[in-house]
Design a protein around this motif. Structure first.
Motif, PDB file in Angstrom:
ATOM      1  N   MET A   1       0.896  -1.129  -0.164  1.00 60.49           N
ATOM      2  CA  MET A   1       0.092  -0.004   0.018  1.00 60.49           C
ATOM      3  C   MET A   1       1.067   1.343   0.050  1.00 60.49           C
ATOM      4  N   THR A   2       2.091   1.132  -0.451  1.00 59.96           N
ATOM      5  CA  THR A   2       3.082   2.263  -0.377  1.00 59.96           C
ATOM      6  C   THR A   2       2.400   3.454  -0.989  1.00 59.96           C
ATOM      7  N   ASP A   3       2.132   3.500  -2.367  1.00 62.05           N
ATOM      8  CA  ASP A   3       1.650   4.831  -3.091  1.00 62.05           C
ATOM      9  C   ASP A   3       0.424   5.257  -2.558  1.00 62.05           C
ATOM     10  N   ALA A   4      -0.401   4.439  -2.096  1.00 62.90           N
ATOM     11  CA  ALA A   4      -1.775   4.756  -1.466  1.00 62.90           C
ATOM     12  C   ALA A   4      -1.412   5.300  -0.065  1.00 62.90           C
ATOM     13  N   SER A   5      -0.487   4.742   0.766  1.00 59.60           N
ATOM     14  CA  SER A   5      -0.033   5.439   1.789  1.00 59.60           C
ATOM     15  C   SER A   5       0.363   7.007   1.769  1.00 59.60           C
ATOM     16  N   TYR A   7      -0.464   9.044  -0.323  1.00 56.98           N
ATOM     17  CA  TYR A   7      -1.970   9.767  -0.669  1.00 56.98           C
ATOM     18  C   TYR A   7      -2.806   9.867   0.833  1.00 56.98           C
ATOM     19  N   LEU A   8      -3.020   8.914   1.343  1.00 60.05           N
ATOM     20  CA  LEU A   8      -3.678   8.806   2.603  1.00 60.05           C
ATOM     21  C   LEU A   8      -3.192   9.942   3.711  1.00 60.05           C
ATOM     22  N   LEU A   9      -1.635   9.904   3.614  1.00 64.24           N
ATOM     23  CA  LEU A   9      -0.940  10.828   4.700  1.00 64.24           C
ATOM     24  C   LEU A   9      -1.039  12.057   4.349  1.00 64.24           C
ATOM     25  N   VAL A  10      -0.848  12.451   3.045  1.00 63.08           N
ATOM     26  CA  VAL A  10      -0.981  13.681   2.424  1.00 63.08           C
ATOM     27  C   VAL A  10      -2.584  14.259   2.787  1.00 63.08           C
ATOM     28  N   CYS A  11      -3.717  13.600   2.516  1.00 62.82           N
ATOM     29  CA  CYS A  11      -5.027  14.061   2.907  1.00 62.82           C
ATOM     30  C   CYS A  11      -4.917  14.006   4.444  1.00 62.82           C
ATOM     31  N   THR A  41      -5.926   8.239  -8.222  1.00 60.31           N
ATOM     32  CA  THR A  41      -5.571   7.469  -7.263  1.00 60.31           C
ATOM     33  C   THR A  41      -6.894   7.523  -5.841  1.00 60.31           C
ATOM     34  N   LEU A  42      -7.068   9.106  -5.842  1.00 54.56           N
ATOM     35  CA  LEU A  42      -8.045   9.082  -4.842  1.00 54.56           C
ATOM     36  C   LEU A  42      -9.398   8.370  -5.150  1.00 54.56           C
ATOM     37  N   GLN A  43      -9.776   8.368  -6.457  1.00 56.02           N
ATOM     38  CA  GLN A  43     -11.073   7.623  -6.821  1.00 56.02           C
ATOM     39  C   GLN A  43     -10.810   6.282  -6.517  1.00 56.02           C
ATOM     40  N   ARG A  44      -9.557   5.626  -6.694  1.00 58.64           N
ATOM     41  CA  ARG A  44      -9.330   4.044  -6.288  1.00 58.64           C
ATOM     42  C   ARG A  44      -9.492   4.037  -4.675  1.00 58.64           C
ATOM     43  N   LEU A  45      -9.023   5.056  -4.092  1.00 64.00           N
ATOM     44  CA  LEU A  45      -8.847   4.856  -2.566  1.00 64.00           C
ATOM     45  C   LEU A  45     -10.503   5.121  -2.236  1.00 64.00           C
ATOM     46  N   GLU A  46     -11.173   5.516  -2.808  1.00 62.77           N
ATOM     47  CA  GLU A  46     -12.617   5.562  -2.428  1.00 62.77           C
ATOM     48  C   GLU A  46     -13.242   4.327  -2.591  1.00 62.77           C
ATOM     49  N   THR A  47     -12.987   3.626  -3.798  1.00 57.82           N
ATOM     50  CA  THR A  47     -13.502   2.320  -3.909  1.00 57.82           C
ATOM     51  C   THR A  47     -13.194   1.444  -2.884  1.00 57.82           C
ATOM     52  N   GLN A  48     -12.039   1.727  -2.060  1.00 61.53           N
ATOM     53  CA  GLN A  48     -11.407   0.927  -1.183  1.00 61.53           C
ATOM     54  C   GLN A  48     -12.001   1.113   0.196  1.00 61.53           C
ATOM     55  N   GLY A  49     -12.764   2.427   0.346  1.00 61.50           N
ATOM     56  CA  GLY A  49     -13.277   2.706   1.712  1.00 61.50           C
ATOM     57  C   GLY A  49     -12.635   3.716   2.324  1.00 61.50           C
ATOM     58  N   TYR A  50     -11.321   4.039   1.863  1.00 56.72           N
ATOM     59  CA  TYR A  50     -10.538   4.992   2.559  1.00 56.72           C
ATOM     60  C   TYR A  50     -11.030   6.484   2.631  1.00 56.72           C
ATOM     61  N   LEU A  51     -11.752   6.856   1.650  1.00 58.35           N
ATOM     62  CA  LEU A  51     -12.177   8.307   1.488  1.00 58.35           C
ATOM     63  C   LEU A  51     -13.337   8.239   0.703  1.00 58.35           C
ATOM     64  N   THR A  52     -14.070   9.530   0.775  1.00 57.88           N
ATOM     65  CA  THR A  52     -15.059   9.931  -0.346  1.00 57.88           C
ATOM     66  C   THR A  52     -14.382  10.920  -1.151  1.00 57.88           C
ATOM     67  N   TYR A  53     -14.799  10.655  -2.326  1.00 55.22           N
ATOM     68  CA  TYR A  53     -14.120  11.904  -3.554  1.00 55.22           C
ATOM     69  C   TYR A  53     -15.371  12.367  -4.448  1.00 55.22           C
ATOM     70  N   GLU A  54     -15.311  13.652  -4.234  1.00 57.01           N
ATOM     71  CA  GLU A  54     -16.341  14.525  -5.134  1.00 57.01           C
ATOM     72  C   GLU A  54     -15.645  15.529  -6.120  1.00 57.01           C
ATOM     73  N   ALA A  98       8.045   8.872   1.663  1.00 55.08           N
ATOM     74  CA  ALA A  98       8.287   7.792   0.485  1.00 55.08           C
ATOM     75  C   ALA A  98       8.233   6.623   1.266  1.00 55.08           C
ATOM     76  N   LEU A  99       8.727   6.492   2.464  1.00 55.32           N
ATOM     77  CA  LEU A  99       8.734   5.011   2.982  1.00 55.32           C
ATOM     78  C   LEU A  99       7.788   4.644   4.159  1.00 55.32           C
ATOM     79  N   THR A 100       7.051   5.616   4.346  1.00 57.07           N
ATOM     80  CA  THR A 100       5.869   5.462   5.486  1.00 57.07           C
ATOM     81  C   THR A 100       5.139   4.306   5.060  1.00 57.07           C
ATOM     82  N   GLY A 101       4.516   3.918   4.078  1.00 53.22           N
ATOM     83  CA  GLY A 101       3.897   2.639   3.904  1.00 53.22           C
ATOM     84  C   GLY A 101       4.582   1.347   3.629  1.00 53.22           C
ATOM     85  N   SER A 102       5.848   1.460   3.709  1.00 52.66           N
ATOM     86  CA  SER A 102       6.697   0.354   3.576  1.00 52.66           C
ATOM     87  C   SER A 102       7.241  -0.194   4.887  1.00 52.66           C
TER      88      SER A 102
END
Length: 125
Positions: A1-5, A7-11, A41-54, A98-102
């Motif tokens: 989940m490194t790249d997604a991590s 995005y979540l951290l920035v949000c 990527t934000l849309q993909r995270l929405e489908t995984q339940g991590y966020l809502t995207y408008e 860069a390393l947080t999700g790893s």
């Protein structure tokens, strides 16, 4: 989940600093990605339940996303302090991002306990 991590951290950081929703342009700028890639990527995270995207509004973390991002934030703070205080890197926050999700929670705990035990590292969200 490194790249997604990342995005979540920035949000998570943006929501703490300026509220939600978080604009996809902000996420793209922070991660040096194109706006199209950030939106996808934000849309993909929405489908995984991590966020809502408008569209045209941005991303808002769900309870699951906020909990996951809070855990990532703890790792980010420890790694950033390690890279800054021990390794004396020029861009410790960028390296930590860069390393947080790893990095596992065990590694984070050990780094915090052994190398940074004298420092006051605040990992509270």
């Amino acid at each position: 989940m490194t790249d997604a991590s990342q995005y979540l951290l920035v949000c998570y950081l943006a929501a703490r600093d300026g509220g939600e929703p978080v604009a996809p342009g902000h996420v793209a700028d922070e991660l040096d990605r194109s706006p199209a890639v950030a939106t996808e990527t934000l849309q993909r995270l929405e489908t995984q339940g991590y966020l809502t995207y408008e569209p045209y509004e941005g991303a808002t973390l769900t309870a699951q996303g906020r909990e996951t991002a809070a855990d990532l934030y703890e790792t980010y703070v420890v790694l950033s302090a390690f890279f800054r205080d021990v390794l004396d890197l020029a861009e410790p926050d960028r390296e930590a991002m860069a390393l947080t999700g790893s990095v596992s929670s065990l590694v984070t705990e050990r780094v915090a306990e052994t190398l940074l035990e004298d420092d006051d590292i605040d990992v509270s969200a």
